[in-house]
Design a protein around this motif. Structure first.
Motif, PDB file in Angstrom:
ATOM      1  N   SER A  26      28.319  50.202  -0.205  1.00 42.76           N
ATOM      2  CA  SER A  26      27.972  48.923  -0.836  1.00 42.76           C
ATOM      3  C   SER A  26      26.630  48.403  -0.306  1.00 42.76           C
ATOM      4  O   SER A  26      25.985  47.598  -0.962  1.00 42.76           O
ATOM      5  CB  SER A  26      29.073  47.887  -0.595  1.00 42.76           C
ATOM      6  N   ASN A  27      26.216  48.861   0.869  1.00 42.30           N
ATOM      7  CA  ASN A  27      24.920  48.476   1.441  1.00 42.30           C
ATOM      8  C   ASN A  27      23.991  49.681   1.397  1.00 42.30           C
ATOM      9  O   ASN A  27      24.251  50.683   2.049  1.00 42.30           O
ATOM     10  CB  ASN A  27      25.066  48.035   2.897  1.00 42.30           C
ATOM     11  N   PHE A  28      22.913  49.572   0.620  1.00 45.62           N
ATOM     12  CA  PHE A  28      21.979  50.691   0.576  1.00 45.62           C
ATOM     13  C   PHE A  28      20.554  50.204   0.378  1.00 45.62           C
ATOM     14  O   PHE A  28      20.310  49.075  -0.047  1.00 45.62           O
ATOM     15  CB  PHE A  28      22.375  51.733  -0.474  1.00 45.62           C
ATOM     16  N   HIS A  29      19.631  51.101   0.744  1.00 47.97           N
ATOM     17  CA  HIS A  29      18.214  50.763   0.787  1.00 47.97           C
ATOM     18  C   HIS A  29      17.388  51.936   0.266  1.00 47.97           C
ATOM     19  O   HIS A  29      17.681  53.081   0.601  1.00 47.97           O
ATOM     20  CB  HIS A  29      17.786  50.451   2.223  1.00 47.97           C
ATOM     21  N   LEU A  30      16.366  51.632  -0.511  1.00 50.77           N
ATOM     22  CA  LEU A  30      15.371  52.608  -0.929  1.00 50.77           C
ATOM     23  C   LEU A  30      14.073  52.205  -0.256  1.00 50.77           C
ATOM     24  O   LEU A  30      13.632  51.056  -0.395  1.00 50.77           O
ATOM     25  CB  LEU A  30      15.194  52.610  -2.451  1.00 50.77           C
ATOM     26  N   ILE A  31      13.478  53.130   0.480  1.00 51.17           N
ATOM     27  CA  ILE A  31      12.318  52.806   1.290  1.00 51.17           C
ATOM     28  C   ILE A  31      11.260  53.884   1.095  1.00 51.17           C
ATOM     29  O   ILE A  31      11.578  55.074   1.125  1.00 51.17           O
ATOM     30  CB  ILE A  31      12.691  52.743   2.790  1.00 51.17           C
ATOM     31  N   GLY A  32      10.018  53.468   0.895  1.00 46.59           N
ATOM     32  CA  GLY A  32       8.969  54.473   0.843  1.00 46.59           C
ATOM     33  C   GLY A  32       7.748  54.054   0.068  1.00 46.59           C
ATOM     34  O   GLY A  32       7.571  52.895  -0.302  1.00 46.59           O
ATOM     35  N   ASP A  33       6.913  55.045  -0.172  1.00 46.19           N
ATOM     36  CA  ASP A  33       5.660  54.873  -0.900  1.00 46.19           C
ATOM     37  C   ASP A  33       5.954  55.065  -2.380  1.00 46.19           C
ATOM     38  O   ASP A  33       6.080  56.180  -2.857  1.00 46.19           O
ATOM     39  CB  ASP A  33       4.638  55.894  -0.392  1.00 46.19           C
ATOM     40  N   PHE A  34       6.079  53.944  -3.097  1.00 46.98           N
ATOM     41  CA  PHE A  34       6.395  53.979  -4.522  1.00 46.98           C
ATOM     42  C   PHE A  34       5.131  54.175  -5.360  1.00 46.98           C
ATOM     43  O   PHE A  34       5.212  54.461  -6.537  1.00 46.98           O
ATOM     44  CB  PHE A  34       7.080  52.683  -4.947  1.00 46.98           C
ATOM     45  N   ASN A  35       3.969  53.978  -4.767  1.00 47.24           N
ATOM     46  CA  ASN A  35       2.688  54.079  -5.471  1.00 47.24           C
ATOM     47  C   ASN A  35       2.624  53.204  -6.718  1.00 47.24           C
ATOM     48  O   ASN A  35       2.022  53.565  -7.722  1.00 47.24           O
ATOM     49  CB  ASN A  35       2.332  55.533  -5.787  1.00 47.24           C
ATOM     50  N   TYR A  36       3.296  52.075  -6.655  1.00 47.02           N
ATOM     51  CA  TYR A  36       3.158  50.986  -7.624  1.00 47.02           C
ATOM     52  C   TYR A  36       2.789  49.766  -6.806  1.00 47.02           C
ATOM     53  O   TYR A  36       3.468  49.462  -5.823  1.00 47.02           O
ATOM     54  CB  TYR A  36       4.479  50.661  -8.331  1.00 47.02           C
ATOM     55  N   ASP A  37       1.764  49.046  -7.204  1.00 48.70           N
ATOM     56  CA  ASP A  37       1.456  47.801  -6.526  1.00 48.70           C
ATOM     57  C   ASP A  37       2.452  46.752  -6.994  1.00 48.70           C
ATOM     58  O   ASP A  37       2.486  46.378  -8.163  1.00 48.70           O
ATOM     59  CB  ASP A  37       0.025  47.347  -6.826  1.00 48.70           C
ATOM     60  N   PHE A  38       3.286  46.303  -6.076  1.00 49.57           N
ATOM     61  CA  PHE A  38       4.315  45.321  -6.401  1.00 49.57           C
ATOM     62  C   PHE A  38       3.712  44.077  -7.054  1.00 49.57           C
ATOM     63  O   PHE A  38       4.339  43.447  -7.902  1.00 49.57           O
ATOM     64  CB  PHE A  38       5.091  44.940  -5.137  1.00 49.57           C
TER      65      PHE A  38
END
Length: 179
Positions: free
Chosen positions: A103-115
């Motif tokens: 139920s607790n999860f995270h996506l972390i990294g270089d998405f190469n999209y400027d938020f």
């Protein structure tokens, strides 16, 4: 401690080893694209359940079984040649898998999209919201004299995480993110 890095093909695990850490990695096909490496301290036990390397996207997903925190992570590098459609499909698939593991999860990294570039990131942000996820980095992660961007993301369904972006390390062209 987790670390996302560009891995270098033809380097052995022994050359990249750090005492008391296990190394898990997905290499790119050449030294000019991407890859992901995760270092896990010997006191932490994980279930490595997904490794992905397609369409210029690399990721490693795992759940911490013993150690702190007992949560699920997906570390990601999205190469510049990855299409928006391929990356959105990857995120959709990854979130389905991650949510089935924890139920607790995270996506972390270089998405190469400027938020901050809403015209380019809006569809991705909408997809993340459909999984009750939010991108929580609000400081630039890549800075140049004339510009700054937030292309390294921490996406989570946790409300109490407070990331810190450090720009004082000067060993990469991205700032460091500390959780």
């Amino acid at each position: 401690m987790l670390s996302e890095t560009r891995t270098i093909p033809n380097m052995t695990d022994n050359e990249l080893s750090i005492p008391n850490y296990s190394l898990f990695r997905i290499d790119s096909e050449n030294r000019h694209t991407g890859g992901v490496a995760v270092y896990v301290h010997s006191s932490v036990k994980i279930d490595l359940f997904d490794c992905f390397s397609q369409q210029n996207i690399w990721s490693i997903s795992f759940k911490i079984l013993f150690g702190y925190p007992k949560e699920t992570f997906c570390l990601i590098y999205r190469g510049h040649k990855s299409t928006h459609s391929d990356f959105t499909s990857f995120i959709d698939h990854s979130c389905e898998i991650l949510s089935s593991k924890s139920s607790n999860f995270h996506l972390i990294g270089d998405f190469n999209y400027d938020f901050n570039d809403k015209s380019k990131s809006a569809t991705l942000i909408q997809k993340l919201r459909s999984f009750n996820l939010k991108q929580i980095i609000d400081s630039p992660t890549r800075e140049f004299k004339q510009s700054s961007t937030i292309i390294d993301w921490v996406v989570t369904n946790q409300k109490n995480l407070k990331p810190v972006v450090r720009n004082d390390c000067n060993i990469a062209d991205h700032n460091f993110i500390v959780l």
